[in-house]
Scaffold this motif. Structure first.
Motif, PDB file in Angstrom:
ATOM      1  N   ASP A 288       0.836  -1.207   0.000  1.00  0.00           N
ATOM      2  CA  ASP A 288       0.000   0.000   0.000  1.00  0.00           C
ATOM      3  C   ASP A 288       0.870   1.255   0.000  1.00  0.00           C
ATOM      4  O   ASP A 288       0.603   2.207  -0.737  1.00  0.00           O
ATOM      5  CB  ASP A 288      -0.923   0.005   1.224  1.00  0.00           C
ATOM      6  N   THR A 289       1.917   1.239   0.827  1.00  0.00           N
ATOM      7  CA  THR A 289       2.807   2.402   0.888  1.00  0.00           C
ATOM      8  C   THR A 289       3.554   2.589  -0.430  1.00  0.00           C
ATOM      9  O   THR A 289       3.764   3.723  -0.894  1.00  0.00           O
ATOM     10  CB  THR A 289       3.801   2.254   2.046  1.00  0.00           C
ATOM     11  N   ILE A 290       3.969   1.476  -1.053  1.00  0.00           N
ATOM     12  CA  ILE A 290       4.642   1.573  -2.348  1.00  0.00           C
ATOM     13  C   ILE A 290       3.736   2.269  -3.352  1.00  0.00           C
ATOM     14  O   ILE A 290       4.171   3.177  -4.085  1.00  0.00           O
ATOM     15  CB  ILE A 290       5.039   0.179  -2.860  1.00  0.00           C
ATOM     16  N   LEU A 291       2.475   1.867  -3.401  1.00  0.00           N
ATOM     17  CA  LEU A 291       1.546   2.472  -4.352  1.00  0.00           C
ATOM     18  C   LEU A 291       1.314   3.954  -4.037  1.00  0.00           C
ATOM     19  O   LEU A 291       1.226   4.788  -4.940  1.00  0.00           O
ATOM     20  CB  LEU A 291       0.226   1.709  -4.340  1.00  0.00           C
ATOM     21  N   GLU A 292       1.216   4.271  -2.753  1.00  0.00           N
ATOM     22  CA  GLU A 292       1.031   5.676  -2.370  1.00  0.00           C
ATOM     23  C   GLU A 292       2.211   6.530  -2.822  1.00  0.00           C
ATOM     24  O   GLU A 292       2.038   7.677  -3.263  1.00  0.00           O
ATOM     25  CB  GLU A 292       0.867   5.777  -0.854  1.00  0.00           C
ATOM     26  N   ASN A 293       3.430   5.971  -2.728  1.00  0.00           N
ATOM     27  CA  ASN A 293       4.621   6.744  -3.060  1.00  0.00           C
ATOM     28  C   ASN A 293       4.860   6.860  -4.564  1.00  0.00           C
ATOM     29  O   ASN A 293       5.632   7.719  -5.003  1.00  0.00           O
ATOM     30  CB  ASN A 293       5.849   6.122  -2.393  1.00  0.00           C
ATOM     31  N   LEU A 294       4.221   6.005  -5.361  1.00  0.00           N
ATOM     32  CA  LEU A 294       4.426   6.085  -6.814  1.00  0.00           C
ATOM     33  C   LEU A 294       4.020   7.444  -7.360  1.00  0.00           C
ATOM     34  O   LEU A 294       4.704   8.019  -8.211  1.00  0.00           O
ATOM     35  CB  LEU A 294       3.627   4.985  -7.523  1.00  0.00           C
ATOM     36  N   SER A 297       6.606  10.213  -7.089  1.00  0.00           N
ATOM     37  CA  SER A 297       7.834  10.167  -7.884  1.00  0.00           C
ATOM     38  C   SER A 297       7.571  10.099  -9.388  1.00  0.00           C
ATOM     39  O   SER A 297       8.473  10.352 -10.182  1.00  0.00           O
ATOM     40  CB  SER A 297       8.682   8.953  -7.477  1.00  0.00           C
ATOM     41  N   LEU A 298       6.338   9.770  -9.777  1.00  0.00           N
ATOM     42  CA  LEU A 298       5.995   9.647 -11.193  1.00  0.00           C
ATOM     43  C   LEU A 298       4.673  10.351 -11.465  1.00  0.00           C
ATOM     44  O   LEU A 298       3.838  10.491 -10.555  1.00  0.00           O
ATOM     45  CB  LEU A 298       5.872   8.165 -11.585  1.00  0.00           C
ATOM     46  N   PRO A 299       4.431  10.763 -12.709  1.00  0.00           N
ATOM     47  CA  PRO A 299       3.152  11.415 -13.045  1.00  0.00           C
ATOM     48  C   PRO A 299       2.024  10.399 -13.209  1.00  0.00           C
ATOM     49  O   PRO A 299       1.480  10.213 -14.302  1.00  0.00           O
ATOM     50  CB  PRO A 299       3.473  12.140 -14.355  1.00  0.00           C
ATOM     51  N   VAL A 300       1.694   9.712 -12.118  1.00  0.00           N
ATOM     52  CA  VAL A 300       0.655   8.683 -12.154  1.00  0.00           C
ATOM     53  C   VAL A 300      -0.270   8.856 -10.954  1.00  0.00           C
ATOM     54  O   VAL A 300       0.049   9.546  -9.986  1.00  0.00           O
ATOM     55  CB  VAL A 300       1.272   7.266 -12.128  1.00  0.00           C
ATOM     56  N   LYS A 301      -1.414   8.186 -11.040  1.00  0.00           N
ATOM     57  CA  LYS A 301      -2.322   8.091  -9.904  1.00  0.00           C
ATOM     58  C   LYS A 301      -2.731   6.639  -9.744  1.00  0.00           C
ATOM     59  O   LYS A 301      -2.678   5.850 -10.690  1.00  0.00           O
ATOM     60  CB  LYS A 301      -3.555   8.970 -10.112  1.00  0.00           C
ATOM     61  N   VAL A 302      -3.115   6.272  -8.542  1.00  0.00           N
ATOM     62  CA  VAL A 302      -3.529   4.907  -8.232  1.00  0.00           C
ATOM     63  C   VAL A 302      -5.047   4.898  -8.112  1.00  0.00           C
ATOM     64  O   VAL A 302      -5.623   5.636  -7.302  1.00  0.00           O
ATOM     65  CB  VAL A 302      -2.890   4.410  -6.930  1.00  0.00           C
ATOM     66  N   ARG A 303      -5.669   4.063  -8.912  1.00  0.00           N
ATOM     67  CA  ARG A 303      -7.134   3.977  -8.912  1.00  0.00           C
ATOM     68  C   ARG A 303      -7.548   2.628  -8.338  1.00  0.00           C
ATOM     69  O   ARG A 303      -7.174   1.578  -8.871  1.00  0.00           O
ATOM     70  CB  ARG A 303      -7.667   4.137 -10.334  1.00  0.00           C
ATOM     71  N   GLU A 313      -2.655   4.672 -13.373  1.00  0.00           N
ATOM     72  CA  GLU A 313      -3.097   5.429 -14.530  1.00  0.00           C
ATOM     73  C   GLU A 313      -2.343   6.751 -14.621  1.00  0.00           C
ATOM     74  O   GLU A 313      -1.692   7.175 -13.656  1.00  0.00           O
ATOM     75  CB  GLU A 313      -4.608   5.709 -14.432  1.00  0.00           C
ATOM     76  N   PRO A 314      -2.431   7.429 -15.775  1.00  0.00           N
ATOM     77  CA  PRO A 314      -1.821   8.759 -15.870  1.00  0.00           C
ATOM     78  C   PRO A 314      -2.445   9.715 -14.845  1.00  0.00           C
ATOM     79  O   PRO A 314      -3.643   9.653 -14.583  1.00  0.00           O
ATOM     80  CB  PRO A 314      -2.147   9.201 -17.295  1.00  0.00           C
ATOM     81  N   ALA A 315      -1.619  10.589 -14.309  1.00  0.00           N
ATOM     82  CA  ALA A 315      -2.125  11.558 -13.319  1.00  0.00           C
ATOM     83  C   ALA A 315      -3.017  12.599 -13.995  1.00  0.00           C
ATOM     84  O   ALA A 315      -2.852  12.916 -15.166  1.00  0.00           O
ATOM     85  CB  ALA A 315      -0.959  12.242 -12.640  1.00  0.00           C
TER      86      ALA A 315
END
Length: 315
Positions: A288-294, A297-303, A313-315
């Protein structure tokens, strides 16, 4: 109160599962699936059964979730196989465990998704099982054998007064230890060996006269007939034994695929961000923390489509 699920509802859940896994789903498909999911309680109940299978088996079988399912017949076979499993799992889930073919389900030692185990063998060797792995141990007067049915192991061999060879067997062939520490991973018709200390010998099961010796710091893949060339082992090889995943300039899609091994349910990466690169050391016990931190550091969002269905997905 949960109602009995009819054939058509389970078939619809199986069809949605195959459609969402056969390729990168479009926004329209995701919206249509969520509309179906929220339409009535029976649909939600059927999808909960899909998620139960994901938790129990790590994921549904690979031939159901192939990204390149082509043709109406292939997709229909995948739907029917998934449907059979959904009907078998019932309310308790034990039917699938008892009826699913394959030695992995009956193996002596197993780990679930996200679980690791450390075992001391009778000869003093050390065996570590990574996530979603299954092995049998067979020691007799002539051999010391570990049979890896799926997943990944790390072996630290001990010297044996009887001088019995130590081997790891996979569906693809044999790996003989030459006084060593090494890892073996078996997945999707291929085995991968990485040597951390000393050396090993690899022989494919259908071509036993072919042999490759790997030295410390080397790695190779092999199938039932061929062995790939020896190459330098990837940085961070074996870091999973310390609860870490170390990557250097990985594609995001490859990182998400690897992280999915440690996380219950389905984790997907949208094609628009698949080629983004990342490096770092990540603690695999806290996905969960790994996904939160993505997203930091990257132009993404977690859905989070559901508790057990997540998409980058793209942010």
């Amino acid at each position: 109160m949960a109602q009995p699920l009819d054939y058509r509802t389970l078939e619809a859940a199986a069809t949605w599962y195959v459609q969402l896994n056969a390729k990168q789903p479009s926004e329209a498909q995701l919206n249509a699936w969520q509309d179906w999911l929220g339409k009535n309680q029976a649909h939600a109940q059927a999808w909960a059964r899909v998620e139960k299978l994901q938790r129990q088996l790590g994921n549904l079988p690979a031939d159901v979730a192939l990204p390149t399912l082509a043709g109406v017949r292939a997709r229909r076979r995948a739907v029917l196989k998934t449907l059979a499993m959904l009907m078998a799992v019932g309310a308790t889930g034990w039917a699938v465990r008892e009826s699913t073919p394959g030695q992995a389900m009956m193996a002596e030692l197993r780990t679930g998704k996200g679980e690791r185990r450390h075992i001391s063998l009778s000869d003093g060797s050390l065996l570590e099982l990574n996530t979603d792995s299954a092995v049998d141990i067979h020691f007799d007067d002539e051999y010391r054998q570990v049979r890896l049915y799926r997943g990944e192991i790390m072996v630290q061999t001990a010297s044996d007064p009887a001088a019995r060879p130590f081997e790891v067997q996979t569906a693809e062939g044999r790996v003989r230890a030459l006084g060593t520490r090494f890892s073996v991973r078996s997945d999707a018709g291929q085995s991968q060996v990485s040597v951390l200390q000393h050396a090993v010998e690899i022989r494919p099961v259908e071509n036993p006269l072919l042999m490759l010796r790997l030295e410390a710091g080397q790695s190779a893949n092999f199938d039932k007939q061929r062995i790939g060339p020896a190459r330098s082992a990837a940085p961070g090889t074996g870091a999973w034994t310390q609860g870490m995943l170390t990557v250097i300039e990985w594609r995001l899609a490859d990182f998400v695929s690897e992280l999915n091994r440690y996380r219950p349910g389905v984790l997907r990466c949208a094609s628009e961000v698949a080629d983004l690169r990342l490096s770092g050391a990540f603690r695999i016990d806290d996905t969960d923390t790994i996904l939160e931190n993505l997203s930091a550091s990257l132009p993404v969002k977690v859905r989070y489509l559901t508790r057990y269905w997540t998409r980058i997905e793209p942010a």
